[in-house]
Design a protein around this motif. Structure first.
Motif, mmCIF file in Angstrom:
data_model
loop_
_atom_site.group_PDB
_atom_site.id
_atom_site.type_symbol
_atom_site.label_atom_id
_atom_site.label_comp_id
_atom_site.label_asym_id
_atom_site.label_seq_id
_atom_site.Cartn_x
_atom_site.Cartn_y
_atom_site.Cartn_z
ATOM 1 N N TYR A 1 0.812 -1.335 0.103
ATOM 2 C CA TYR A 1 -0.038 0.028 0.037
ATOM 3 C C TYR A 1 1.003 1.377 -0.041
ATOM 4 C CZ TYR A 1 -3.919 -2.772 1.321
ATOM 5 O OH TYR A 1 -5.083 -3.790 1.384
ATOM 6 N N ALA A 2 0.610 2.004 -0.713
ATOM 7 C CA ALA A 2 1.054 3.449 -0.799
ATOM 8 C C ALA A 2 0.499 4.358 0.392
ATOM 9 C CB ALA A 2 0.822 4.218 -2.145
ATOM 10 N N PRO A 3 1.086 5.331 0.750
ATOM 11 C CA PRO A 3 0.188 6.130 1.999
ATOM 12 C C PRO A 3 -1.193 6.605 1.335
ATOM 13 C CG PRO A 3 2.473 6.799 1.659
ATOM 14 C CD PRO A 3 2.292 5.947 0.435
ATOM 15 N N MET A 4 -2.277 6.736 2.319
ATOM 16 C CA MET A 4 -3.607 7.019 1.796
ATOM 17 C C MET A 4 -3.548 8.141 0.780
ATOM 18 S SD MET A 4 -6.304 9.110 2.660
ATOM 19 C CE MET A 4 -6.502 9.647 4.162
ATOM 20 N N ALA A 5 -2.888 9.179 1.101
ATOM 21 C CA ALA A 5 -3.038 10.361 0.065
ATOM 22 C C ALA A 5 -1.999 10.212 -1.004
ATOM 23 C CB ALA A 5 -2.470 11.713 1.013
ATOM 24 N N GLY A 6 -1.113 9.213 -1.013
ATOM 25 C CA GLY A 6 -0.339 9.056 -2.232
ATOM 26 C C GLY A 6 1.198 9.447 -1.602
ATOM 27 N N LEU A 7 2.155 8.824 -2.554
ATOM 28 C CA LEU A 7 3.595 8.608 -2.108
ATOM 29 C C LEU A 7 4.093 10.157 -1.895
ATOM 30 C CD1 LEU A 7 5.088 6.003 -2.287
ATOM 31 C CD2 LEU A 7 6.217 6.770 -4.539
ATOM 32 N N LYS B 1 -11.700 12.278 3.774
ATOM 33 C CA LYS B 1 -12.598 11.397 4.535
ATOM 34 C C LYS B 1 -13.266 10.354 3.728
ATOM 35 C CE LYS B 1 -13.716 14.888 8.028
ATOM 36 N NZ LYS B 1 -14.627 15.720 8.584
ATOM 37 N N VAL B 2 -13.649 10.895 2.579
ATOM 38 C CA VAL B 2 -14.226 9.857 1.602
ATOM 39 C C VAL B 2 -13.261 9.099 0.884
ATOM 40 C CG1 VAL B 2 -15.767 9.784 -0.371
ATOM 41 C CG2 VAL B 2 -16.260 11.407 1.452
ATOM 42 N N HIS B 3 -12.282 9.656 0.173
ATOM 43 C CA HIS B 3 -10.986 8.931 -0.434
ATOM 44 C C HIS B 3 -10.694 7.661 0.366
ATOM 45 C CE1 HIS B 3 -7.825 9.044 -3.221
ATOM 46 N NE2 HIS B 3 -7.031 8.449 -1.970
ATOM 47 N N GLN B 4 -10.609 7.808 1.533
ATOM 48 C CA GLN B 4 -9.974 6.627 2.417
ATOM 49 C C GLN B 4 -10.857 5.498 2.416
ATOM 50 O OE1 GLN B 4 -9.186 7.632 6.624
ATOM 51 N NE2 GLN B 4 -11.211 8.735 6.632
ATOM 52 N N TRP B 5 -12.185 5.925 2.281
ATOM 53 C CA TRP B 5 -13.182 4.584 1.989
ATOM 54 C C TRP B 5 -13.439 4.184 0.539
ATOM 55 C CZ3 TRP B 5 -11.799 3.011 6.535
ATOM 56 C CH2 TRP B 5 -12.092 4.126 7.625
ATOM 57 N N ASN B 6 -13.200 5.005 -0.009
ATOM 58 C CA ASN B 6 -13.419 4.802 -1.689
ATOM 59 C C ASN B 6 -12.402 3.828 -2.294
ATOM 60 O OD1 ASN B 6 -14.023 7.146 -4.253
ATOM 61 N ND2 ASN B 6 -14.337 5.149 -4.174
ATOM 62 N N VAL B 7 -11.031 4.306 -2.132
ATOM 63 C CA VAL B 7 -10.032 3.611 -2.731
ATOM 64 C C VAL B 7 -8.910 3.084 -1.662
ATOM 65 C CG1 VAL B 7 -10.023 4.100 -5.171
ATOM 66 C CG2 VAL B 7 -9.046 5.664 -3.654
ATOM 67 N N PHE B 8 -9.003 4.000 -0.590
ATOM 68 C CA PHE B 8 -7.821 4.015 0.589
ATOM 69 C C PHE B 8 -6.684 4.783 -0.028
ATOM 70 C CE2 PHE B 8 -3.978 2.594 2.662
ATOM 71 C CZ PHE B 8 -4.363 3.508 3.700
ATOM 72 N N SER B 9 -5.915 3.826 -1.023
ATOM 73 C CA SER B 9 -4.655 4.390 -1.859
ATOM 74 C C SER B 9 -4.739 3.855 -3.111
ATOM 75 C CB SER B 9 -3.304 4.104 -1.014
ATOM 76 O OG SER B 9 -3.208 2.909 -1.029
ATOM 77 N N VAL B 10 -3.904 4.288 -3.960
ATOM 78 C CA VAL B 10 -3.869 4.005 -5.285
ATOM 79 C C VAL B 10 -2.611 3.352 -5.901
ATOM 80 C CG1 VAL B 10 -5.593 5.659 -5.850
ATOM 81 C CG2 VAL B 10 -3.528 6.014 -6.600
#
Ligand code: PMP
Ligand code: GLN
Length: 381
Positions: free
Chosen positions: A58-64, A255-264
């Motif tokens: 996993y990359a960090p939730m907000a991205g590398l 808040k939504v991104h983390q439940w939507n994809v968490f990370s990419v």
């Protein structure tokens, strides 16, 4: 069992439909917007290199972090404001996910969202899934200009968001500084947020500048700007992009991104971070596509298709009224089946029935593909 659809009127996207029909009939596909050439070799080598590294978790939730820093540097250079990579930049699974997540995070049931039609097809369903209502502003050919006084007339006390898109898909128009000034006046002293779809940021022609909302501090303070690596690096299939927003909006977005994809996707983030150290890679993009635009427009010379102005994007809208009086959806089907060239009918980007005799061609193609399409278009009468 009875199922109540959450998107009762939705059907398969026009891009999927047209690409499937094009492949069934062996048509040159100038419909769906994707390049028929590969990403740069250096970038592909970096992907290969990072595939062999310890990059697969996993990359960090907000991205590398390194990728977010590279993006912040690029944005600072281009638009005069360097966002805080930690608090204002989030890596997404393409622009579609960024748009969907932003709308989900910020639009409440009953909220109204102003969109500009013809509009990219993901906006309306995303709004409706959040219980919001899309309020269309209708732009008309040939210029598709926006009369901001008419936009102001659509604003109510339920207006929560306004979605802009520059350079604009499908029309190939751009917003200019004067538009942004009027937009600013419109939203000042309101609670309206701006969702700014800027995926074609590098494809602005004729020496004009891309008017990112990030250039305008007052506007940026209430905006989320969405970008796509797919468009910039000829890699639409990677489904990677990013959203830039001030920290108070990024907090809600995540808040939504983390439940939507968490990370990419992690591997590609490492490759992109390294690749972005060289800014020539995106600065040369405009000239690269300008050559294709000029070629495609010159190939239309000997045909009955009349090109409208194209100031940005890799799309060319054409009027076909000298060839046929058929409705655009029928005409586009016939173009594929009989003449073996695929284009997107313009009416699908409007919520109200329209018959403007316009189709959209994508010129993000190899020279030989465009020549081939030109040969076939010359035989259409
Ligand atoms: N917005 C616009 C205006 C687009 O044209 C596209 C796609 N082509 C997207 C968003 C979605 O981009 P992505 O493929 O990165 O999801
Ligand atoms: N944005 C691309 C277009 O306008 C297609 C994206 C998609 O197929 N979802 O053609």
């Amino acid at each position: 069992m009875e199922l109540k659809s959450k998107l009762a009127s939705a059907h398969t996207t026009i891009f999927t439909e047209v690409s499937a029909l094009a492949s069934r009939h062996g048509a040159v596909n100038l419909g769906q917007g994707f390049p028929d050439f590969d990403p740069p070799d250096t970038l592909l080598s970096l992907v290969a290199k990072h595939t062999k590294g310890h990059t697969h978790q996993y990359a960090p939730m907000a991205g590398l972090t390194s990728l977010r820093e590279a993006i912040a540097n690029k944005v600072g250079t281009l638009y005069g404001y360097g966002p805080d990579p930690e608090a204002e930049v989030t890596i997404t699974a393409g622009a579609t996910q960024a748009l969907f997540t932003a709308i989900t995070a910020l639009v409440h049931p009953g909220d109204e969202v102003i969109i500009f039609e013809p509009a990219y097809d993901s906006y309306r369903p995303s709004i409706e899934l959040s219980g919001g209502k899309a309020i269309p502003y209708r732009m008309e050919p040939p210029g598709f200009e926006i009369d901001w006084r008419r936009v102001a007339a659509l604003v109510t006390n339920r207006t929560r968001m306004l979605i802009i898109n520059t350079p604009h898909n499908p029309t190939g128009t751009i917003l200019r500084a004067g538009d942004i000034e009027q937009l600013l006046l419109l939203v000042r002293n309101t609670d309206i947020l701006i969702l700014s779809d800027e995926v074609y940021e590098h494809l602005v022609y004729d020496g004009e500048n891309h008017q990112s909302v990030i250039r305008y501090p007052e506007l940026y303070s209430r905006s989320l700007a969405v970008f796509s690596f797919g468009k910039t690096y000829h890699a639409t299939g990677w489904k990677l992009g990013y959203v830039i927003a001030p920290s108070w909006l990024t907090t809600e977005y995540r808040k939504v991104h983390q439940w939507n994809v968490f990370s990419v996707n992690s591997v590609f983030q490492y490759a992109l971070a390294e690749y972005m150290e060289d800014k020539d890679h995106y600065l040369s993009l405009c000239d690269f596509y300008k050559t294709k635009k000029d070629l495609f427009r010159s190939l239309l010379d000997g045909t009955g298709f009349r090109p409208l102005g194209c100031h940005g994007t890799f799309f060319q809208v054409c009027d076909y009224c000298d060839i046929s009086d058929k409705q655009d959806t029928d005409f586009a089907r016939e173009l594929i089946v009989r003449h073996k060239v695929a284009a997107i009918p313009m009416s699908v980007f409007y919520s109200q029935p329209t018959d403007m005799k316009l189709v959209r061609f994508c010129f993000a193609k190899k020279e030989e593909t465009l020549q081939h399409a030109g040969d076939r278009l010359r035989s259409v009468s």
